[in-house]
Design an enzyme around this catalytic site. Structure first.
Site, short mmCIF file in Angstrom:
data_model
loop_
_atom_site.label_atom_id
_atom_site.label_comp_id
_atom_site.label_asym_id
_atom_site.label_seq_id
_atom_site.Cartn_x
_atom_site.Cartn_y
_atom_site.Cartn_z
N LYS A 20 0.88 -1.19 0.00
CA LYS A 20 0.00 0.00 0.00
C LYS A 20 0.91 1.22 0.00
O LYS A 20 1.24 1.78 1.05
CB LYS A 20 -0.92 -0.01 1.22
CG LYS A 20 -2.30 -0.57 0.91
CD LYS A 20 -3.22 -0.54 2.08
CE LYS A 20 -4.24 0.58 2.06
NZ LYS A 20 -5.20 0.52 0.96
N1 PMP Z 1 -7.15 -3.11 -3.60
C1 PMP Z 1 -6.74 -1.86 -3.36
C2 PMP Z 1 -6.00 -1.12 -4.42
C3 PMP Z 1 -7.02 -1.24 -2.13
O1 PMP Z 1 -6.62 0.00 -1.88
C4 PMP Z 1 -7.77 -1.95 -1.16
C5 PMP Z 1 -8.13 -1.29 0.13
N2 PMP Z 1 -7.14 -1.40 1.10
C6 PMP Z 1 -8.15 -3.28 -1.44
C7 PMP Z 1 -7.83 -3.82 -2.68
C8 PMP Z 1 -8.85 -4.09 -0.42
O2 PMP Z 1 -7.97 -4.48 0.61
P1 PMP Z 1 -8.45 -4.68 2.08
O3 PMP Z 1 -9.51 -5.71 2.04
O4 PMP Z 1 -7.26 -5.15 2.84
O5 PMP Z 1 -8.96 -3.38 2.56
#
Ligand code: PMP
Length: 313
Positions: free
Chosen positions: A158
């Protein structure tokens, strides 16, 4: 303007939010060299408790993102976890919240690089409810943008700068009248949504793209795979072609913010029966029960904030 938090963890301590400020030369602001997390806390009225959903998994991903960025977070995950709980207790939330841990290169210098830089870490929380308004019947489009490739900026981290790709995807979709977008990899397979992982149901089997298709390794995705398998569904992680989506019985997307959002139309084509299907509906309900601590077998996912009060109010 939306309300700002009362407090933030900043430079090693919890301070009033107004004191958590950085200079305009900060490396992360200039070059996008920050990494972050997005965690939810869910209020359970019956237990009068705020449960953080899978905080250890979010922290693990945060430290992994740091590793990708050659970044040394100055505090360990256990300490960050304690600060997270303390911050939430100080805010005293009695509603659903979003928690944002972030680590960033803090040097006020000119120079694009990742090495020999100082890392700072910060945390804040805000009240939060729905992210995708139309979450039982979203109309999405295939983005004309492509998902960043692992050899450009790894989507599994991230990484703040990588979210410019996401912002292009989201803004063009929303301005064209859609709720969200599905973005393809450079070789044309389904990658993910702008901030969600994607699931497809065909003939009773649940499919989702593998972690090698430039997705963020979503914690909601992982939770939904576990819940679906627990319910007896077969879940297969494999690449998905664009046109398979048009033939799917159900599509849905998952994310900390979006939770489980049903997709009922893609580029004006109706998916399945055009309404949220039974699999999405079942998993959506289970997910809501799980995040609020109502599923005993998944209670290890819920971290109670107020049970262990460290802050005297
Ligand atoms: N893909 C992206 C690009 C994201 O930013 C997120 C949000 N964090 C997700 C998928 C979903 O991930 P998570 O379930 O860990 O929030």
């Amino acid at each position: 303007m939306a309300a700002v938090p009362n407090y933030a963890y900043f430079q090693g301590k919890i301070v009033p939010y107004s004191e958590a400020k950085i200079g305009v030369m900060t490396h992360a602001l200039n070059y996008g060299t920050a990494i972050f997390g997005g965690v939810r806390g869910y209020w359970n009225d019956a237990e009068e408790e705020l449960f953080i959903f899978r905080p250890q998994d979010h922290l693990k991903r945060l430290y992994n993102s740091a590793k990708l960025m050659v970044m040394d977070i100055p505090v360990g995950p256990d300490e960050l976890m304690e600060r997270m709980v303390e911050l939430l207790q100080m805010e005293g939330h009695r509603q659903d919240v979003y928690l944002r841990p972030m680590a960033y290169f803090a040097d006020e210098i000119i120079g694009v690089k990742l090495h020999d830089l100082q890392t700072e870490v910060t945390l804040f929380s805000v009240p939060f409810s729905k992210y995708v308004a139309n979450d039982t019947g979203a109309h999405v489009t295939f983005s004309s943008w492509r998902r960043l490739d692992d050899n450009m900026i790894p989507a599994r981290g991230k990484i703040a700068g990588a979210y410019v790709n996401t912002a292009f995807i989201k803004t063009d979709a929303v301005r064209a009248g859609f709720d969200e977008a599905i973005v393809l990899t450079a070789d044309g397979h389904i990658s993910e949504g702008s901030a969600e992982n994607i699931f497809m149901v065909r003939d009773g089997i649940v499919y989702t793209p593998p972690i090698t298709d430039n997705i963020l390794e979503g914690i909601t995705r992982r939770s939904i795979i576990e819940l679906a398998r627990h319910e007896g569904y077969t879940v297969i992680e494999r690449s998905i072609d664009r046109t398979e989506v048009f033939l799917a019985d159900e599509m849905f997307m998952t994310g900390t913010a979006a939770q489980v959002t049903a997709i009922t139309k893609v580029d004006h084509r109706v998916i399945g029966d055009g309404v949220m299907g039974p699999v999405a509906s079942r998993l959506r309900q289970m997910y809501d029960d799980a995040v609020r601590g109502r599923l005993p077998e998944f209670r290890h996912w819920n971290y109670p904030v107020y049970e262990k009060m460290v802050v005297k109010s």
